[in-house]
Write a protein that holds these residues in place. Structure first.
Motif, PDB file in Angstrom:
ATOM      1  N   ALA A  25       0.835  -1.200   0.000  1.00 40.46           N
ATOM      2  CA  ALA A  25       0.000   0.000   0.000  1.00 40.46           C
ATOM      3  C   ALA A  25       0.869   1.249   0.000  1.00 40.46           C
ATOM      4  N   VAL A  26       0.226   2.360  -0.362  1.00 34.83           N
ATOM      5  CA  VAL A  26       0.876   3.661  -0.241  1.00 34.83           C
ATOM      6  C   VAL A  26      -0.057   4.576   0.547  1.00 34.83           C
ATOM      7  N   MET A  27       0.552   5.521   1.264  1.00 32.93           N
ATOM      8  CA  MET A  27      -0.210   6.469   2.073  1.00 32.93           C
ATOM      9  C   MET A  27       0.143   7.884   1.614  1.00 32.93           C
ATOM     10  N   PRO A  28      -0.775   8.548   0.881  1.00 32.65           N
ATOM     11  CA  PRO A  28      -0.489   9.915   0.416  1.00 32.65           C
ATOM     12  C   PRO A  28      -0.338  10.876   1.590  1.00 32.65           C
ATOM     13  N   GLY A  29       0.642  11.766   1.480  1.00 34.55           N
ATOM     14  CA  GLY A  29       0.840  12.790   2.502  1.00 34.55           C
ATOM     15  C   GLY A  29       1.469  12.286   3.785  1.00 34.55           C
ATOM     16  N   ALA A  30       2.083  11.131   3.772  1.00 33.09           N
ATOM     17  CA  ALA A  30       2.685  10.562   4.982  1.00 33.09           C
ATOM     18  C   ALA A  30       3.937  11.334   5.386  1.00 33.09           C
ATOM     19  N   GLY A  31       4.210  11.298   6.672  1.00 33.00           N
ATOM     20  CA  GLY A  31       5.420  11.921   7.197  1.00 33.00           C
ATOM     21  C   GLY A  31       6.617  10.992   7.038  1.00 33.00           C
ATOM     22  N   PRO A  32       7.782  11.461   7.433  1.00 36.35           N
ATOM     23  CA  PRO A  32       8.987  10.639   7.319  1.00 36.35           C
ATOM     24  C   PRO A  32       8.886   9.381   8.188  1.00 36.35           C
ATOM     25  N   ALA A  33       9.484   8.307   7.708  1.00 35.98           N
ATOM     26  CA  ALA A  33       9.449   7.045   8.453  1.00 35.98           C
ATOM     27  C   ALA A  33      10.656   6.203   8.088  1.00 35.98           C
ATOM     28  N   ASP A  34      11.016   5.325   9.009  1.00 32.95           N
ATOM     29  CA  ASP A  34      12.096   4.379   8.763  1.00 32.95           C
ATOM     30  C   ASP A  34      11.705   3.054   9.404  1.00 32.95           C
ATOM     31  N   TRP A  35      10.966   2.253   8.685  1.00 38.54           N
ATOM     32  CA  TRP A  35      10.532   0.919   9.099  1.00 38.54           C
ATOM     33  C   TRP A  35       9.792   0.944  10.433  1.00 38.54           C
ATOM     34  N   ILE A  36       8.749   1.754  10.508  1.00 34.86           N
ATOM     35  CA  ILE A  36       7.896   1.828  11.696  1.00 34.86           C
ATOM     36  C   ILE A  36       6.829   0.748  11.589  1.00 34.86           C
ATOM     37  N   GLN A  37       6.686  -0.057  12.635  1.00 31.43           N
ATOM     38  CA  GLN A  37       5.680  -1.120  12.613  1.00 31.43           C
ATOM     39  C   GLN A  37       4.285  -0.504  12.736  1.00 31.43           C
ATOM     40  N   ARG A  39       1.241  -2.580  12.029  1.00 30.19           N
ATOM     41  CA  ARG A  39       0.264  -3.585  12.451  1.00 30.19           C
ATOM     42  C   ARG A  39       0.945  -4.942  12.455  1.00 30.19           C
ATOM     43  N   GLY A  40       0.555  -5.783  13.403  1.00 28.64           N
ATOM     44  CA  GLY A  40       1.058  -7.146  13.453  1.00 28.64           C
ATOM     45  C   GLY A  40      -0.052  -8.109  13.805  1.00 28.64           C
ATOM     46  N   GLN A  41      -0.162  -9.184  13.057  1.00 24.06           N
ATOM     47  CA  GLN A  41      -1.182 -10.187  13.319  1.00 24.06           C
ATOM     48  C   GLN A  41      -0.578 -11.541  12.982  1.00 24.06           C
ATOM     49  N   ASP A  42      -0.608 -12.448  13.946  1.00 24.47           N
ATOM     50  CA  ASP A  42       0.054 -13.751  13.814  1.00 24.47           C
ATOM     51  C   ASP A  42       1.509 -13.511  13.417  1.00 24.47           C
ATOM     52  N   ASP A  43       1.948 -14.077  12.277  1.00 26.62           N
ATOM     53  CA  ASP A  43       3.332 -13.881  11.835  1.00 26.62           C
ATOM     54  C   ASP A  43       3.462 -12.800  10.766  1.00 26.62           C
ATOM     55  N   THR A  44       2.380 -12.113  10.459  1.00 28.73           N
ATOM     56  CA  THR A  44       2.395 -11.087   9.413  1.00 28.73           C
ATOM     57  C   THR A  44       2.480  -9.701  10.056  1.00 28.73           C
ATOM     58  N   THR A  45       3.399  -8.890   9.527  1.00 26.31           N
ATOM     59  CA  THR A  45       3.618  -7.551  10.072  1.00 26.31           C
ATOM     60  C   THR A  45       3.677  -6.547   8.930  1.00 26.31           C
ATOM     61  N   ASP A  46       3.002  -5.405   9.116  1.00 18.89           N
ATOM     62  CA  ASP A  46       3.060  -4.313   8.154  1.00 18.89           C
ATOM     63  C   ASP A  46       3.950  -3.211   8.715  1.00 18.89           C
ATOM     64  N   PHE A  47       4.849  -2.690   7.848  1.00 18.76           N
ATOM     65  CA  PHE A  47       5.770  -1.634   8.228  1.00 18.76           C
ATOM     66  C   PHE A  47       5.567  -0.422   7.323  1.00 18.76           C
ATOM     67  N   HIS A  48       5.670   0.758   7.922  1.00 23.32           N
ATOM     68  CA  HIS A  48       5.788   1.974   7.109  1.00 23.32           C
ATOM     69  C   HIS A  48       7.287   2.085   6.839  1.00 23.32           C
ATOM     70  N   ALA A  49       7.700   1.567   5.688  1.00 28.21           N
ATOM     71  CA  ALA A  49       9.122   1.409   5.399  1.00 28.21           C
ATOM     72  C   ALA A  49       9.818   2.736   5.128  1.00 28.21           C
ATOM     73  N   ALA A  50       9.186   3.581   4.342  1.00 32.12           N
ATOM     74  CA  ALA A  50       9.812   4.856   3.988  1.00 32.12           C
ATOM     75  C   ALA A  50       8.764   5.777   3.386  1.00 32.12           C
ATOM     76  N   THR A  51       9.096   7.045   3.324  1.00 38.10           N
ATOM     77  CA  THR A  51       8.274   8.016   2.615  1.00 38.10           C
ATOM     78  C   THR A  51       9.126   8.581   1.487  1.00 38.10           C
ATOM     79  N   VAL A  52       8.619   8.440   0.272  1.00 42.18           N
ATOM     80  CA  VAL A  52       9.346   8.904  -0.910  1.00 42.18           C
ATOM     81  C   VAL A  52       8.457   9.900  -1.666  1.00 42.18           C
ATOM     82  N   PRO A  53       9.070  10.836  -2.384  1.00 43.62           N
ATOM     83  CA  PRO A  53       8.248  11.797  -3.131  1.00 43.62           C
ATOM     84  C   PRO A  53       7.728  11.183  -4.432  1.00 43.62           C
ATOM     85  N   LEU A  54       6.476  11.446  -4.734  1.00 44.99           N
ATOM     86  CA  LEU A  54       5.908  11.092  -6.037  1.00 44.99           C
ATOM     87  C   LEU A  54       6.025  12.348  -6.884  1.00 44.99           C
ATOM     88  N   GLU A  55       6.936  12.299  -7.864  1.00 40.23           N
ATOM     89  CA  GLU A  55       7.191  13.460  -8.715  1.00 40.23           C
ATOM     90  C   GLU A  55       6.560  13.233 -10.078  1.00 40.23           C
TER      91      GLU A  55
END
Length: 177
Positions: A25-37, A39-55
């Motif tokens: 997924a992508v999140m428009p307008g997100a702030g800076p991040a560096d692999w912030i967890q 959500r976690g459920q069972d063995d599956t985890t979602d991370f906000h890995a990075a914020t990059v500019p869409l140019e």
């Protein structure tokens, strides 16, 4: 526009790969991040890995319109492997251009993930492309006038008198042919 990239870690399908990593997924307008967890459920985890500019660039409007004409318009996230075992990918960029994504997919060093484009981003890309798109006028190229008199200028060597082998190089007197 800043886009936060969500990467999902799930258990691997084989014993050789402990984890499977995918941009989901992508999140428009997100702030800076560096692999912030996120959500976690069972063995599956979602991370906000990075914020990059869409140019967006005016020269790529045709590509944006092609991508928007797809059944499900997409953002393409380009990831490159890193040496860090906890965060095995570096998010290189996000693009709305399917042509640019194809270029990155062809190089073999990057992983390109196709993610559904959020509605707000669809509107933003569409408005930009419509404002900057200039249709290129097709100009048919005309052929040069061909020389049809039967003379083969430039073929062979004029110093060779044999007609059977016009491509043979000349030799000095006394040398074998």
């Amino acid at each position: 526009m800043p886009l936060g990239v969500v990467v999902r870690r799930s258990p691997g399908a084989t014993r050789w790969a402990k984890w499977a990593w995918r941009a989901v997924a992508v999140m428009p307008g997100a702030g800076p991040a560096d692999w912030i967890q996120l959500r976690g459920q069972d063995d599956t985890t979602d991370f906000h890995a990075a914020t990059v500019p869409l140019e967006l660039h005016g020269a790529d409007c045709e590509a944006y319109l092609t991508g928007l004409a797809d059944k499900a318009p997409a953002i393409y996230v380009v990831m490159r492997e890193s040496d860090d075992t906890d965060h095995p990918f570096y998010i290189k960029l996000a693009t709305a251009s399917p042509y640019e994504a194809q270029d990155y997919a062809d190089n073999g060093d990057d992983i390109v993930e196709k993610i559904m484009m959020p509605a707000g981003v669809i509107a933003w890309v569409r408005d930009f492309a419509k404002a900057h798109f200039e249709e290129e006028v097709f100009i048919k190229r005309r052929r040069d006038r061909a020389q049809i008199d039967g003379a083969d200028n430039g073929i062979g060597d004029a110093r060779i008198t044999q007609l059977t082998d016009v491509y043979r190089a000349p030799t000095r007197k006394g040398e074998p042919a």
